[in-house]
Design a protein around this motif. Structure first.
Motif, PDB file in Angstrom:
ATOM      1  N   VAL A  59       0.861  -1.194   0.000  1.00  0.00           N
ATOM      2  CA  VAL A  59       0.000   0.000   0.000  1.00  0.00           C
ATOM      3  C   VAL A  59       0.890   1.234   0.000  1.00  0.00           C
ATOM      4  CG1 VAL A  59      -1.774   1.259   1.278  1.00  0.00           C
ATOM      5  CG2 VAL A  59      -1.794  -1.229   1.291  1.00  0.00           C
ATOM      6  N   SER A  60       0.817   2.014  -1.067  1.00  0.00           N
ATOM      7  CA  SER A  60       1.717   3.171  -1.193  1.00  0.00           C
ATOM      8  C   SER A  60       0.988   4.503  -1.116  1.00  0.00           C
ATOM      9  CB  SER A  60       2.448   3.126  -2.538  1.00  0.00           C
ATOM     10  OG  SER A  60       3.058   1.896  -2.706  1.00  0.00           O
ATOM     11  N   GLU A  61      -0.356   4.480  -1.178  1.00  0.00           N
ATOM     12  CA  GLU A  61      -1.103   5.742  -1.222  1.00  0.00           C
ATOM     13  C   GLU A  61      -2.271   5.720  -0.250  1.00  0.00           C
ATOM     14  OE1 GLU A  61      -2.451   5.608  -5.250  1.00  0.00           O
ATOM     15  OE2 GLU A  61      -0.733   6.762  -5.955  1.00  0.00           O
ATOM     16  N   VAL A  62      -2.708   6.927   0.129  1.00  0.00           N
ATOM     17  CA  VAL A  62      -3.955   7.035   0.883  1.00  0.00           C
ATOM     18  C   VAL A  62      -4.920   7.849   0.016  1.00  0.00           C
ATOM     19  CG1 VAL A  62      -2.999   8.985   2.227  1.00  0.00           C
ATOM     20  CG2 VAL A  62      -5.050   7.850   3.017  1.00  0.00           C
ATOM     21  N   ALA A  63      -6.145   7.337  -0.120  1.00  0.00           N
ATOM     22  CA  ALA A  63      -7.158   8.043  -0.919  1.00  0.00           C
ATOM     23  C   ALA A  63      -8.331   8.385  -0.008  1.00  0.00           C
ATOM     24  CB  ALA A  63      -7.629   7.159  -2.070  1.00  0.00           C
ATOM     25  N   LEU A  64      -8.735   9.657  -0.041  1.00  0.00           N
ATOM     26  CA  LEU A  64      -9.800  10.135   0.847  1.00  0.00           C
ATOM     27  C   LEU A  64     -11.013  10.497   0.000  1.00  0.00           C
ATOM     28  CD1 LEU A  64     -10.070  10.922   3.863  1.00  0.00           C
ATOM     29  CD2 LEU A  64      -9.286  13.212   3.236  1.00  0.00           C
ATOM     30  N   PHE A  65     -12.191  10.006   0.400  1.00  0.00           N
ATOM     31  CA  PHE A  65     -13.426  10.287  -0.344  1.00  0.00           C
ATOM     32  C   PHE A  65     -14.438  10.922   0.601  1.00  0.00           C
ATOM     33  CE2 PHE A  65     -11.341   6.736  -2.296  1.00  0.00           C
ATOM     34  CZ  PHE A  65     -11.523   6.897  -3.663  1.00  0.00           C
ATOM     35  N   ALA A  66     -15.043  12.034   0.179  1.00  0.00           N
ATOM     36  CA  ALA A  66     -16.120  12.658   0.962  1.00  0.00           C
ATOM     37  C   ALA A  66     -17.130  13.194  -0.036  1.00  0.00           C
ATOM     38  CB  ALA A  66     -15.586  13.783   1.834  1.00  0.00           C
ATOM     39  N   GLY A  67     -18.384  12.748   0.064  1.00  0.00           N
ATOM     40  CA  GLY A  67     -19.394  13.145  -0.919  1.00  0.00           C
ATOM     41  C   GLY A  67     -18.921  12.728  -2.307  1.00  0.00           C
ATOM     42  N   LYS A  68     -18.927  13.727  -3.222  1.00  0.00           N
ATOM     43  CA  LYS A  68     -18.518  13.364  -4.597  1.00  0.00           C
ATOM     44  C   LYS A  68     -17.050  13.694  -4.835  1.00  0.00           C
ATOM     45  CE  LYS A  68     -22.992  13.570  -6.719  1.00  0.00           C
ATOM     46  NZ  LYS A  68     -24.081  14.468  -6.809  1.00  0.00           N
ATOM     47  N   ARG A  69     -16.359  14.144  -3.771  1.00  0.00           N
ATOM     48  CA  ARG A  69     -14.985  14.593  -3.976  1.00  0.00           C
ATOM     49  C   ARG A  69     -13.983  13.586  -3.430  1.00  0.00           C
ATOM     50  NH1 ARG A  69     -15.000  20.945  -2.649  1.00  0.00           N
ATOM     51  NH2 ARG A  69     -16.154  20.449  -0.763  1.00  0.00           N
ATOM     52  N   SER A  70     -12.773  13.652  -3.965  1.00  0.00           N
ATOM     53  CA  SER A  70     -11.734  12.740  -3.482  1.00  0.00           C
ATOM     54  C   SER A  70     -10.354  13.356  -3.664  1.00  0.00           C
ATOM     55  CB  SER A  70     -11.803  11.406  -4.233  1.00  0.00           C
ATOM     56  OG  SER A  70     -11.464  11.605  -5.579  1.00  0.00           O
ATOM     57  N   VAL A  71      -9.404  12.829  -2.921  1.00  0.00           N
ATOM     58  CA  VAL A  71      -8.016  13.271  -3.049  1.00  0.00           C
ATOM     59  C   VAL A  71      -7.130  12.071  -2.712  1.00  0.00           C
ATOM     60  CG1 VAL A  71      -7.953  14.135  -0.669  1.00  0.00           C
ATOM     61  CG2 VAL A  71      -6.323  15.018  -2.309  1.00  0.00           C
ATOM     62  N   CYS A  72      -5.972  12.035  -3.340  1.00  0.00           N
ATOM     63  CA  CYS A  72      -5.077  10.894  -3.143  1.00  0.00           C
ATOM     64  C   CYS A  72      -3.665  11.421  -2.893  1.00  0.00           C
ATOM     65  CB  CYS A  72      -5.126  10.031  -4.406  1.00  0.00           C
ATOM     66  SG  CYS A  72      -4.227   8.507  -4.249  1.00  0.00           S
ATOM     67  N   ALA A  73      -2.925  10.798  -1.994  1.00  0.00           N
ATOM     68  CA  ALA A  73      -1.542  11.238  -1.747  1.00  0.00           C
ATOM     69  C   ALA A  73      -0.673  10.022  -1.463  1.00  0.00           C
ATOM     70  CB  ALA A  73      -1.499  12.175  -0.546  1.00  0.00           C
ATOM     71  N   ARG A  74       0.607  10.156  -1.756  1.00  0.00           N
ATOM     72  CA  ARG A  74       1.539   9.062  -1.458  1.00  0.00           C
ATOM     73  C   ARG A  74       1.800   9.017   0.037  1.00  0.00           C
ATOM     74  NH1 ARG A  74       3.082   6.515  -5.599  1.00  0.00           N
ATOM     75  NH2 ARG A  74       4.554   5.116  -4.620  1.00  0.00           N
ATOM     76  N   LEU A  75       1.935   7.821   0.582  1.00  0.00           N
ATOM     77  CA  LEU A  75       2.320   7.682   1.992  1.00  0.00           C
ATOM     78  C   LEU A  75       3.816   7.964   2.115  1.00  0.00           C
ATOM     79  CD1 LEU A  75       0.397   4.360   2.771  1.00  0.00           C
ATOM     80  CD2 LEU A  75      -0.093   6.617   3.734  1.00  0.00           C
ATOM     81  N   PRO A  76       4.285   8.352   3.299  1.00  0.00           N
ATOM     82  CA  PRO A  76       5.718   8.606   3.467  1.00  0.00           C
ATOM     83  C   PRO A  76       6.574   7.387   3.075  1.00  0.00           C
ATOM     84  CG  PRO A  76       4.518   9.472   5.343  1.00  0.00           C
ATOM     85  CD  PRO A  76       3.517   8.722   4.506  1.00  0.00           C
ATOM     86  N   ALA A  77       6.042   6.180   3.273  1.00  0.00           N
ATOM     87  CA  ALA A  77       6.719   4.933   2.848  1.00  0.00           C
ATOM     88  C   ALA A  77       5.628   3.871   2.731  1.00  0.00           C
ATOM     89  CB  ALA A  77       7.765   4.526   3.875  1.00  0.00           C
TER      90      ALA A  77
END
Ligand SMILES: Cc1cc2nc3c(=O)[nH]c(=O)nc-3n(C[C@H](O)[C@H](O)[C@H](O)COP(=O)(O)OP(=O)(O)OC[C@H]3O[C@@H](n4cnc5c(N)ncnc54)[C@H](O)[C@@H]3O)c2cc1C
Length: 363
Positions: free
Chosen positions: A70-88
């Motif tokens: 698992v290298s990323e965290v993806a956040l979803f709220a309503g119709k929106r989302s954002v994704c970012a790389r984890l520190p490791a």
């Protein structure tokens, strides 16, 4: 009456880590686990890079665990989302796989493990009463019963009006679901809760929720009806569920006291894992806290014996304070739909998600 030192109650990550660390240094711990074999405990099953590093230090080869990277965290709220790389990179792994591997490591290092032994209560003078009526005594107790209270040694948790609970659904990881989730840990925020979704070993996906009890009550108390409601509210979650077979079963755990820490401690009793500190699940660090507490409590015991317990407990509470407090604040933000909507633009600021992911770790 049988006597043994040190004695560990509970074979989850906290108890198993203590057993490994004690046995590797020549102490001969006895670990009692009530189940006949390791279970697929209700848990999000995400392990952070920090947790993997601690496992490595305990002699567990994390590359051989067979988990999903698992290298990323993806956040979803309503119709929106954002994704970012984890520190490791972290890992998605079922608790059955993790607990099995850790307990095998403890046994190989010299710990005695007795399965199918349920400790019924703690009595005065360091005695434990087993469910079959037998007694066992110890001057050095490592209490690692996790979410479950041991009569006579219950946590001093204050009752909450609308308490938190956990639900878990297993999904077959079809090709479509694997492609959609990829190497991410997904967090889907909803009114009074959130769901974590991650791929694990053996082509399965783990969908785990932390939520207020009132939310389940509004769905008539039925976890499968709640899931249908949430899918109607959240297109992101519906899209994932439609890629797989809808689950026909859910596991549940009640009364999760997020934010609680044992701050005082008692001579001869080392509280580990969820018996030491309960970090909100969205941080994905409960397993890390359990393993770190088991390892450091064992070191304290090896240095100064049972009398090290009180000082160690206070020290561990201080160590857990910051990650638990930050995760608690994030939880409070995430559970309100109005805040959750704001969370996405905030999380889009470069580095924010990565920073928060790092700030909720325990060393
Ligand atoms: C909804 C939810 C999602 C989560 N997701 C994540 C995540 O993604 N990543 C993460 O790191 N953490 C997560 N956590 C937290 C994590 O599951 C716990 O913090 C972790 O399991 C604590 O480990 P432990 O060893 O203290 O206890 P446990 O894992 O609960 O293990 C306790 C063991 O003790 C045994 N036991 C209990 N009572 C007795 C008794 N009387 N006699 C004998 N044996 C007994 C049990 O059978 C069990 O094997 C989540 C928690 C919840 C509620």
């Amino acid at each position: 009456m049988r006597r043994t030192d040190p004695l560990i109650v509970g074979g989850g990550p906290g108890g198993a880590a203590a057993a490994i660390a004690l046995a590797r240094h020549g102490a001969k711990p006895l670990l009692l686990e009530r189940h006949a074999e390791p279970q697929d405990a209700l848990c999000g099953g995400f392990m952070s890079w920090q947790t993997l590093a601690t496992l490595d230090r305990l002699g567990i080869e994390t590359n051989a665990l067979g988990g999903h990277k698992v290298s990323e965290v993806a956040l979803f709220a309503g119709k929106r989302s954002v994704c970012a790389r984890l520190p490791a990179p972290g890992m998605g792994l079922s608790r059955r796989a993790l607990d099995t591997r850790m307990l095998a490591r403890a046994g190989a290092a010299g710990a005695d493990i007795e399965y199918g032994v349920n400790v019924a209560s703690a009595e005065t003078g360091g005695q434990l009463r087993l469910a079959d009526g037998a007694h066992i005594g110890s001057g050095a107790l490592f209490l690692a019963t996790g979410k479950y209270e041991l009569r006579g040694l219950k946590r001093d948790v204050l009752p909450e009006r609308d308490s938190w609970m956990g639900l878990r659904y297993r999904l077959p990881a079809t090709a479509g679901l694997r492609a959609a989730i990829g190497g991410a840990i997904e967090l889907h925020l909803f009114d009074r809760g959130y769901a974590g979704l991650v791929l694990q070993e053996s082509a399965s996906a783990n969908l785990c929720m932390a939520l207020r009890r009132s939310r389940l009550a509004e769905a008539g108390g039925h976890p499968l009806d709640l899931l249908r409601q949430l899918a109607d509210e959240m297109p992101s979650l519906a899209a994932r569920l439609n890629e797989s077979d809808w689950p026909s079963h859910a596991d549940a755990v009640g009364l999760v006291p997020y934010g609680w820490r044992e701050k005082t401690g008692a001579d001869g009793i080392f509280r580990l894992g969820d018996q030491a500190a309960v970090i909100p699940s969205l941080a994905g660090e409960g397993i890390g806290i359990a393993i770190a507490s088991g390892r450091s409590a064992a070191e304290a015991y090896l240095g100064r014996g049972p009398h090290a317990a009180s000082d160690w407990q206070e020290r561990f509470a201080r160590q857990a304070r910051r990650p638990v407090a930050i995760a608690n604040r994030l939880k409070a933000l995430a559970e309100k739909p109005s805040n959750a909507g704001m969370a996405i633009p905030l999380a889009r600021i470069p580095g924010v998600l990565r920073l928060l992911a790092g700030a909720t770790r325990i060393a």
